[in-house]
Design a protein around this motif. Structure first.
Motif, PDB file in Angstrom:
ATOM      1  N   LEU A  60      26.697 -56.860 -13.572  1.00  0.00           N
ATOM      2  CA  LEU A  60      26.421 -55.331 -13.713  1.00  0.00           C
ATOM      3  C   LEU A  60      27.101 -54.908 -15.113  1.00  0.00           C
ATOM      4  CD1 LEU A  60      27.866 -54.792 -10.091  1.00  0.00           C
ATOM      5  CD2 LEU A  60      25.362 -54.414 -10.953  1.00  0.00           C
ATOM      6  N   PRO A  61      26.345 -53.805 -15.662  1.00  0.00           N
ATOM      7  CA  PRO A  61      27.276 -53.158 -16.853  1.00  0.00           C
ATOM      8  C   PRO A  61      28.550 -52.584 -16.380  1.00  0.00           C
ATOM      9  CG  PRO A  61      25.424 -51.846 -15.874  1.00  0.00           C
ATOM     10  CD  PRO A  61      25.452 -53.102 -15.055  1.00  0.00           C
ATOM     11  N   ARG A  62      29.359 -52.785 -17.244  1.00  0.00           N
ATOM     12  CA  ARG A  62      30.691 -52.155 -17.180  1.00  0.00           C
ATOM     13  C   ARG A  62      30.822 -50.430 -17.003  1.00  0.00           C
ATOM     14  NH1 ARG A  62      33.005 -55.236 -21.315  1.00  0.00           N
ATOM     15  NH2 ARG A  62      32.898 -53.781 -22.656  1.00  0.00           N
ATOM     16  N   LEU A  63      31.581 -49.800 -16.158  1.00  0.00           N
ATOM     17  CA  LEU A  63      31.344 -48.531 -16.031  1.00  0.00           C
ATOM     18  C   LEU A  63      32.104 -47.740 -17.282  1.00  0.00           C
ATOM     19  CD1 LEU A  63      32.700 -48.086 -12.305  1.00  0.00           C
ATOM     20  CD2 LEU A  63      30.396 -47.859 -13.177  1.00  0.00           C
ATOM     21  N   VAL A  64      32.805 -48.060 -17.960  1.00  0.00           N
ATOM     22  CA  VAL A  64      33.512 -47.816 -19.177  1.00  0.00           C
ATOM     23  C   VAL A  64      33.150 -48.690 -20.259  1.00  0.00           C
ATOM     24  CG1 VAL A  64      35.410 -47.149 -20.369  1.00  0.00           C
ATOM     25  CG2 VAL A  64      35.464 -46.756 -17.812  1.00  0.00           C
ATOM     26  N   ASP A  65      32.093 -48.363 -21.200  1.00  0.00           N
ATOM     27  CA  ASP A  65      31.759 -49.073 -22.373  1.00  0.00           C
ATOM     28  C   ASP A  65      32.607 -49.285 -23.378  1.00  0.00           C
ATOM     29  OD1 ASP A  65      31.401 -46.685 -23.226  1.00  0.00           O
ATOM     30  OD2 ASP A  65      29.369 -46.861 -24.104  1.00  0.00           O
ATOM     31  N   LYS A  66      33.790 -48.516 -23.564  1.00  0.00           N
ATOM     32  CA  LYS A  66      34.806 -48.707 -24.524  1.00  0.00           C
ATOM     33  C   LYS A  66      36.010 -49.397 -23.977  1.00  0.00           C
ATOM     34  CE  LYS A  66      33.930 -45.170 -27.742  1.00  0.00           C
ATOM     35  NZ  LYS A  66      34.510 -43.610 -27.949  1.00  0.00           N
ATOM     36  N   ARG A  67      36.572 -50.270 -24.433  1.00  0.00           N
ATOM     37  CA  ARG A  67      37.901 -50.992 -24.129  1.00  0.00           C
ATOM     38  C   ARG A  67      39.023 -50.583 -24.601  1.00  0.00           C
ATOM     39  NH1 ARG A  67      37.024 -57.490 -23.588  1.00  0.00           N
ATOM     40  NH2 ARG A  67      39.284 -56.997 -22.282  1.00  0.00           N
ATOM     41  N   VAL A  68      40.046 -50.127 -24.130  1.00  0.00           N
ATOM     42  CA  VAL A  68      41.019 -49.632 -24.598  1.00  0.00           C
ATOM     43  C   VAL A  68      42.168 -50.418 -24.698  1.00  0.00           C
ATOM     44  CG1 VAL A  68      40.596 -47.202 -24.126  1.00  0.00           C
ATOM     45  CG2 VAL A  68      41.749 -48.549 -22.557  1.00  0.00           C
ATOM     46  N   LEU A  69      43.247 -50.482 -25.658  1.00  0.00           N
ATOM     47  CA  LEU A  69      44.333 -51.312 -25.355  1.00  0.00           C
ATOM     48  C   LEU A  69      45.248 -50.632 -24.409  1.00  0.00           C
ATOM     49  CD1 LEU A  69      45.153 -51.411 -29.378  1.00  0.00           C
ATOM     50  CD2 LEU A  69      43.976 -53.180 -28.018  1.00  0.00           C
ATOM     51  N   LEU A  70      46.031 -51.721 -24.018  1.00  0.00           N
ATOM     52  CA  LEU A  70      47.304 -51.173 -22.973  1.00  0.00           C
ATOM     53  C   LEU A  70      48.388 -50.620 -23.577  1.00  0.00           C
ATOM     54  CD1 LEU A  70      47.581 -54.585 -21.036  1.00  0.00           C
ATOM     55  CD2 LEU A  70      46.442 -52.695 -20.071  1.00  0.00           C
ATOM     56  N   PRO A  71      49.123 -49.397 -22.931  1.00  0.00           N
ATOM     57  CA  PRO A  71      50.037 -48.760 -23.673  1.00  0.00           C
ATOM     58  C   PRO A  71      51.049 -49.680 -24.513  1.00  0.00           C
ATOM     59  CG  PRO A  71      49.826 -47.835 -21.628  1.00  0.00           C
ATOM     60  CD  PRO A  71      48.880 -49.175 -21.487  1.00  0.00           C
ATOM     61  N   ALA A  72      51.456 -50.887 -23.939  1.00  0.00           N
ATOM     62  CA  ALA A  72      52.401 -51.692 -24.615  1.00  0.00           C
ATOM     63  C   ALA A  72      51.745 -52.202 -25.622  1.00  0.00           C
ATOM     64  CB  ALA A  72      52.781 -52.774 -23.758  1.00  0.00           C
ATOM     65  N   ILE A 104      53.492 -43.998 -27.137  1.00  0.00           N
ATOM     66  CA  ILE A 104      54.299 -44.555 -26.399  1.00  0.00           C
ATOM     67  C   ILE A 104      54.212 -44.679 -24.922  1.00  0.00           C
ATOM     68  CG2 ILE A 104      56.673 -45.327 -26.052  1.00  0.00           C
ATOM     69  CD1 ILE A 104      56.955 -44.700 -29.146  1.00  0.00           C
ATOM     70  N   ALA A 105      53.965 -43.301 -24.537  1.00  0.00           N
ATOM     71  CA  ALA A 105      54.049 -42.752 -23.155  1.00  0.00           C
ATOM     72  C   ALA A 105      52.650 -43.232 -22.496  1.00  0.00           C
ATOM     73  CB  ALA A 105      54.194 -41.267 -22.957  1.00  0.00           C
ATOM     74  N   GLY A 106      51.682 -43.697 -23.234  1.00  0.00           N
ATOM     75  CA  GLY A 106      50.614 -43.933 -22.759  1.00  0.00           C
ATOM     76  C   GLY A 106      49.525 -42.962 -22.553  1.00  0.00           C
ATOM     77  N   THR A 107      49.774 -41.626 -22.828  1.00  0.00           N
ATOM     78  CA  THR A 107      48.913 -40.767 -22.198  1.00  0.00           C
ATOM     79  C   THR A 107      47.699 -40.707 -23.572  1.00  0.00           C
ATOM     80  OG1 THR A 107      50.241 -39.156 -23.781  1.00  0.00           O
ATOM     81  CG2 THR A 107      50.483 -38.915 -21.436  1.00  0.00           C
ATOM     82  N   ARG A 108      47.644 -41.325 -24.550  1.00  0.00           N
ATOM     83  CA  ARG A 108      46.895 -41.806 -25.493  1.00  0.00           C
ATOM     84  C   ARG A 108      46.454 -43.221 -25.588  1.00  0.00           C
ATOM     85  NH1 ARG A 108      44.434 -37.306 -28.382  1.00  0.00           N
ATOM     86  NH2 ARG A 108      45.169 -35.581 -27.563  1.00  0.00           N
ATOM     87  N   GLN A 109      45.112 -43.404 -25.391  1.00  0.00           N
ATOM     88  CA  GLN A 109      44.814 -44.672 -25.057  1.00  0.00           C
ATOM     89  C   GLN A 109      43.809 -45.010 -26.430  1.00  0.00           C
ATOM     90  OE1 GLN A 109      43.227 -44.722 -21.153  1.00  0.00           O
ATOM     91  NE2 GLN A 109      44.944 -46.325 -20.629  1.00  0.00           N
ATOM     92  N   CYS A 110      44.150 -45.866 -27.327  1.00  0.00           N
ATOM     93  CA  CYS A 110      43.766 -46.572 -28.449  1.00  0.00           C
ATOM     94  C   CYS A 110      42.488 -47.541 -28.056  1.00  0.00           C
ATOM     95  CB  CYS A 110      44.682 -47.445 -29.372  1.00  0.00           C
ATOM     96  SG  CYS A 110      43.977 -47.754 -30.956  1.00  0.00           S
ATOM     97  N   PRO A 111      41.127 -46.954 -28.456  1.00  0.00           N
ATOM     98  CA  PRO A 111      40.171 -47.940 -28.323  1.00  0.00           C
ATOM     99  C   PRO A 111      40.292 -49.304 -29.074  1.00  0.00           C
ATOM    100  CG  PRO A 111      39.530 -45.627 -28.903  1.00  0.00           C
ATOM    101  CD  PRO A 111      40.868 -45.757 -29.096  1.00  0.00           C
ATOM    102  N   GLU A 112      39.860 -50.235 -28.662  1.00  0.00           N
ATOM    103  CA  GLU A 112      39.852 -51.752 -29.343  1.00  0.00           C
ATOM    104  C   GLU A 112      39.088 -51.550 -30.712  1.00  0.00           C
ATOM    105  OE1 GLU A 112      40.648 -55.324 -26.183  1.00  0.00           O
ATOM    106  OE2 GLU A 112      38.461 -55.213 -27.275  1.00  0.00           O
ATOM    107  N   GLY A 113      39.537 -52.142 -31.682  1.00  0.00           N
ATOM    108  CA  GLY A 113      39.250 -52.215 -32.942  1.00  0.00           C
ATOM    109  C   GLY A 113      39.209 -50.880 -33.676  1.00  0.00           C
ATOM    110  N   VAL A 114      40.047 -49.974 -33.385  1.00  0.00           N
ATOM    111  CA  VAL A 114      40.289 -48.648 -34.056  1.00  0.00           C
ATOM    112  C   VAL A 114      41.311 -48.888 -34.782  1.00  0.00           C
ATOM    113  CG1 VAL A 114      40.636 -46.273 -34.032  1.00  0.00           C
ATOM    114  CG2 VAL A 114      38.755 -47.231 -32.560  1.00  0.00           C
TER     115      VAL A 114
END
Lengths: 87, 191
Positions: free
Chosen positions: B4-16, B62-72
């Motif tokens: 099944l295709p992923r619901l979110v096509d962009k992977r994001v880094l965990l806050p840590a 640091i609080a994790g309210t903004r998530q960085c997409p992988e590769g950015v």
């Protein structure tokens, strides 16, 4: 023929200019950044270098950097305390 | 088994992971962020500085309210946050002002919705900042042409055509502009 010049609001004009200038800085190479720091006589090997002002330490020290101003303001003033003990 | 295709096509880094990536930012990138924050701080509401928006962007990461997409890259990610903070602060400042003025004028307890259009303070501030930027490049007529073109939202080709600049002139002017911006961005503010 000259292109028609559009009338843009100052807010949008500023936003356009700022975005374009930021894009220029994103394109700058590391060598250019380090070269400019050297031109400004900044020694990047020191953490207290002026280049890191505002990044690793505050550029302009504020009272809040040394004292817990928020907690202090929540405390009753000494004047009020003295008055309450007198009455 | 059917994939099944992923619901979110962009992977994001965990806050840590994002916070760790922020810790590992190189010195030139840190200085680049300083110069970028200084640019985005132009025309901010009163009493807001470049340090405020940069620290706020770090705090949100640091609080994790903004998530960085992988590769950015971290610089591009923080730049995006700085850009949105700039408009957010103006919205917040103006909605507070609107509510205060409405209350004083009408003596009504019910808050009204703030006007989405920029207020007079933002317009005046934008005028002043455009003037300051123009003054920054006052010694360079080609740079002033480029600034004028950028303000009108023109592309590089349109600026060259409208302002009668050759590609070589345009590129060399941009290089000079970068140098001015870097010097301005890294230098210490005198207060």
């Amino acid at each position: 023929m000259r292109n028609k010049v559009k009338k843009v609001s100052p807010e949008n004009a500023l936003a356009n200019v700022l975005d374009a200038l930021v894009n220029e800085l994103l394109d700058v190479t590391d060598e250019e950044v380090l070269g400019t720091a050297q031109e400004l006589k900044m020694n990047l090997s020191l953490k207290e270098s002026a280049a890191f002002a505002g990044l690793l330490y505050p550029e302009h020290p504020k009272v809040g950097d040394f004292f817990d101003v928020e907690s202090r303001s929540a405390l009753p003033s000494s004047d009020r305390k003295i008055r309450s003990t007198l009455h | 088994m059917r994939h099944l295709p992923r619901l979110v096509d962009k992977r994001v880094l965990l806050p840590a992971q994002t916070a760790r990536a922020l810790q590992l930012v190189s010195d030139p990138d840190l200085l680049r962020l300083k110069a970028i924050a200084r640019i985005y701080a132009r025309g901010l509401p009163p009493a807001m500085t470049w340090e405020d928006i940069l620290q706020e962007s770090f705090a949100r990461i640091i609080a994790g309210t903004r998530q960085c997409p992988e590769g950015v890259s971290m610089v591009a990610f923080v730049t995006g946050i700085l850009r949105s903070l700039r408009s957010e602060y103006w919205r917040r400042f103006e909605s507070a002002e609107t509510l205060r003025v409405k209350y004083q004028q009408e003596r009504v307890d019910l808050p009204s919705l703030p006007d989405a259009a920029p207020g007079p303070e933002q317009t005046v501030s934008a005028h002043q900042e455009l003037e300051i930027i123009t003054r920054l490049f006052s010694q360079d007529p080609a740079a002033l042409k480029i600034i004028r073109g950028l303000g009108q939202g023109l592309t590089a080709e349109q600026i060259q055509k409208t302002m009668a600049l050759s590609k070589t002139d345009y590129d060399s002017t941009r290089k000079r502009m970068r140098r001015v911006l870097l010097r301005e961005g890294l230098a210490c503010e005198t207060k």
